[in-house]
Design a protein around this motif. Structure first.
Motif, PDB file in Angstrom:
ATOM      1  N   ASN A 251       0.857  -1.182   0.000  1.00  0.00           N
ATOM      2  CA  ASN A 251       0.000   0.000   0.000  1.00  0.00           C
ATOM      3  C   ASN A 251       0.899   1.240   0.000  1.00  0.00           C
ATOM      4  O   ASN A 251       1.673   1.450   0.929  1.00  0.00           O
ATOM      5  N   TRP A 252       0.761   2.061  -1.048  1.00  0.00           N
ATOM      6  CA  TRP A 252       1.610   3.234  -1.205  1.00  0.00           C
ATOM      7  C   TRP A 252       1.046   4.465  -0.493  1.00  0.00           C
ATOM      8  O   TRP A 252       1.515   5.580  -0.710  1.00  0.00           O
ATOM      9  N   LYS A 253       0.042   4.254   0.358  1.00  0.00           N
ATOM     10  CA  LYS A 253      -0.585   5.386   1.046  1.00  0.00           C
ATOM     11  C   LYS A 253       0.423   6.141   1.914  1.00  0.00           C
ATOM     12  O   LYS A 253       0.386   7.370   1.998  1.00  0.00           O
ATOM     13  N   GLY A 254       1.309   5.405   2.592  1.00  0.00           N
ATOM     14  CA  GLY A 254       2.316   6.047   3.434  1.00  0.00           C
ATOM     15  C   GLY A 254       3.196   6.993   2.648  1.00  0.00           C
ATOM     16  O   GLY A 254       3.539   8.090   3.121  1.00  0.00           O
ATOM     17  N   MET A 255       3.581   6.577   1.430  1.00  0.00           N
ATOM     18  CA  MET A 255       4.403   7.442   0.587  1.00  0.00           C
ATOM     19  C   MET A 255       3.632   8.699   0.201  1.00  0.00           C
ATOM     20  O   MET A 255       4.159   9.818   0.250  1.00  0.00           O
ATOM     21  N   GLN A 256       2.354   8.530  -0.175  1.00  0.00           N
ATOM     22  CA  GLN A 256       1.556   9.674  -0.603  1.00  0.00           C
ATOM     23  C   GLN A 256       1.335  10.671   0.534  1.00  0.00           C
ATOM     24  O   GLN A 256       1.310  11.876   0.315  1.00  0.00           O
ATOM     25  N   GLU A 257       1.183  10.153   1.754  1.00  0.00           N
ATOM     26  CA  GLU A 257       0.962  11.038   2.892  1.00  0.00           C
ATOM     27  C   GLU A 257       2.244  11.692   3.390  1.00  0.00           C
ATOM     28  O   GLU A 257       2.202  12.736   4.037  1.00  0.00           O
ATOM     29  N   SER A 258       3.398  11.088   3.097  1.00  0.00           N
ATOM     30  CA  SER A 258       4.667  11.627   3.581  1.00  0.00           C
ATOM     31  C   SER A 258       5.069  12.900   2.849  1.00  0.00           C
ATOM     32  O   SER A 258       5.827  13.721   3.377  1.00  0.00           O
ATOM     33  N   GLY A 259       4.600  13.062   1.605  1.00  0.00           N
ATOM     34  CA  GLY A 259       4.939  14.256   0.837  1.00  0.00           C
ATOM     35  C   GLY A 259       6.187  14.108  -0.011  1.00  0.00           C
ATOM     36  O   GLY A 259       6.606  15.058  -0.671  1.00  0.00           O
ATOM     37  N   GLY A 260       6.795  12.919  -0.007  1.00  0.00           N
ATOM     38  CA  GLY A 260       7.991  12.698  -0.820  1.00  0.00           C
ATOM     39  C   GLY A 260       8.004  11.289  -1.379  1.00  0.00           C
ATOM     40  O   GLY A 260       7.569  10.346  -0.717  1.00  0.00           O
ATOM     41  N   ARG A 261       8.518  11.155  -2.622  1.00  0.00           N
ATOM     42  CA  ARG A 261       8.622   9.835  -3.249  1.00  0.00           C
ATOM     43  C   ARG A 261      10.077   9.525  -3.538  1.00  0.00           C
ATOM     44  O   ARG A 261      10.836  10.382  -4.015  1.00  0.00           O
ATOM     45  N   ARG A 262      10.462   8.306  -3.265  1.00  0.00           N
ATOM     46  CA  ARG A 262      11.877   7.928  -3.298  1.00  0.00           C
ATOM     47  C   ARG A 262      12.416   7.774  -4.718  1.00  0.00           C
ATOM     48  O   ARG A 262      11.777   7.207  -5.595  1.00  0.00           O
TER      49      ARG A 262
END
Length: 413
Positions: A251-262
């Protein structure tokens, strides 16, 4: 004509006065039923609908989307007809029993439909709240609808056979195995939906990746038995709800909520192009604004070290020296630190991975300041465009397999 009809009815021990009384009662029941129907549907429901359409409150529009008030009105009509039948018809009348049986079925059916509409309204309204978005509302609603349908089916059967519902319930235990087999998927889906909701594992709108089922995209629907995922190529993948509990998914929700993509990508460097920097190369690199402080500080540090240890600098193997690969790595780190589209509060580094027969892997590990896919790809491409363009300034080459052009060049020479 009345005398001939009375003689005909007397053959069946029926008095004409009884028929007239029943006809009057049925006419009165029908007249009142029509009046109540007009009053409720053309009056109350229409008035409420007009006020809802004129209102700016969205919840009022939702109330009329599923015919909730129309079904409530029909339910009230059935109750009124039943009350009238008890009032106007004698207890020993067969017509009275038939009407009451019909009314009982009417009330069960429209009570079921009313509860279905109410569940639909609650599902839509709760889906607009932060709590509801993290819950499998559709699966819960479908589970409740199945339970209500089973209860309604038992009540309808009890009305038709004239037996208590408790008698029917006593026989359900013997059919438990059959019920479990028939409703296996809904039961598993309900349990999985509760677990997904309780653990906040998945909700509508999340980016789900599940290679086993070919799913990679946004979750558009979570129902009692299935989860629908719209992949990035706009295809729809359907996954059993219980599979999300029994199998693993991302689930990529954590990435979307963090404000940054690796960004985690490496470039292969030709090992034969790695060397110590000469005085002339050091002087040229000093003109790079991002690298100048690093070069000056390193030159002073290395010079002090070599003097302190009496290093014979006539041989390159002695002492410490700057390399083009190390300087390039330091430049890339400073380049990322100065990049406006790179998230500066998240992990940022340029590291050297283990070398392989393909070359030396230099990896960039950082996060973009946005999670929008298109922007993310643009930022990543811009960074590596610059990386490849600046490589020759450090005397480095990208490692790659020989191409047709390389082979033709060899043949010419």
């Amino acid at each position: 004509m009345l005398e001939s009809m009375a003689q005909w009815l007397s053959q069946y021990d029926i008095e004409i006065s009884q028929v007239i009384h029943v006809a009057e009662a049925l006419g009165l029941i029908m007249l009142i039923a029509i009046a109540i129907h007009v009053l409720l549907h053309r009056g109350v429901v229409a008035w409420l609908k007009r006020h809802a359409e004129q209102s700016h409150a969205s919840w009022r529009h939702v109330l009329f989307a599923g015919n909730l008030f129309s079904r409530i009105a029909l339910l009230i009509q059935g109750i009124v007809i039943g009350i009238q039948a008890k009032w106007w018809l004698s207890p020993d009348s067969a017509i009275r029993e038939g009407i009451l049986t019909f009314v009982a079925l009417w009330i069960v059916v429209y009570a079921l439909l009313t509860l279905y509409s109410l569940l639909n309204v609650l599902e839509v309204l709760l889906a607009r709240t932060p709590v509801g978005r993290n819950m499998p509302l559709k699966g819960i609603a479908q589970s409740l609808k199945i339970i209500l349908f089973i209860i309604a089916a038992l009540l309808v059967t009890s009305v038709l056979i004239g037996k208590s519902p408790l008698i029917l319930l006593s026989g359900v235990g013997a059919m438990t195995a059959v019920i479990m087999l028939v409703f296996k998927d809904p039961i598993l889906g309900l349990v999985a939906g509760v677990q997904l909701s309780a653990n906040k594992m998945l909700s509508v709108g999340d980016w789900l990746e599940m290679p086993k089922y070919g799913a990679d995209g946004d979750v558009i629907d979570i129902s009692l038995t299935t989860v629908k995922v719209q992949n990035w190529d706009k295809t729809i993948t359907t996954i059993p709800t219980y599979a999300l509990i029994s199998d693993s998914f991302k689930n990529w929700k954590g990435m979307q909520e963090s404000g940054g993509r690796r960004i985690k990508r490496s470039v292969l460097i030709d090992a034969s192009s790695v060397h110590f920097l000469s005085e002339r190369e050091i002087e040229c690199l000093t003109h790079a604004q991002l690298l100048e402080p690093y070069i000056i500080q390193k030159v002073e540090e290395i010079t002090a070290y070599n003097r302190a240890h009496n290093v014979d600098e006539s041989y390159l193997i002695n002492g410490r020296r700057l390399t083009n690969l190390g300087s390039f790595r330091a430049y890339l780190e400073r380049y990322l630190r100065a990049h406006s589209d790179v998230h500066q509060q998240m992990t940022l580094m340029v590291r050297q991975l283990a070398p392989t027969h393909e070359g030396i892997a230099l990896e960039l590990y950082c996060f973009t300041a946005t999670t929008v896919w298109v922007e993310y790809e643009r930022i990543q491409s811009d960074i590596f465009d610059h990386l490849y363009a600046v490589l020759p300034e450090f005397g480095l080459r990208v490692s790659q397999a020989p191409t047709g052009s390389d082979i033709r060049q060899w043949q010419k020479h």
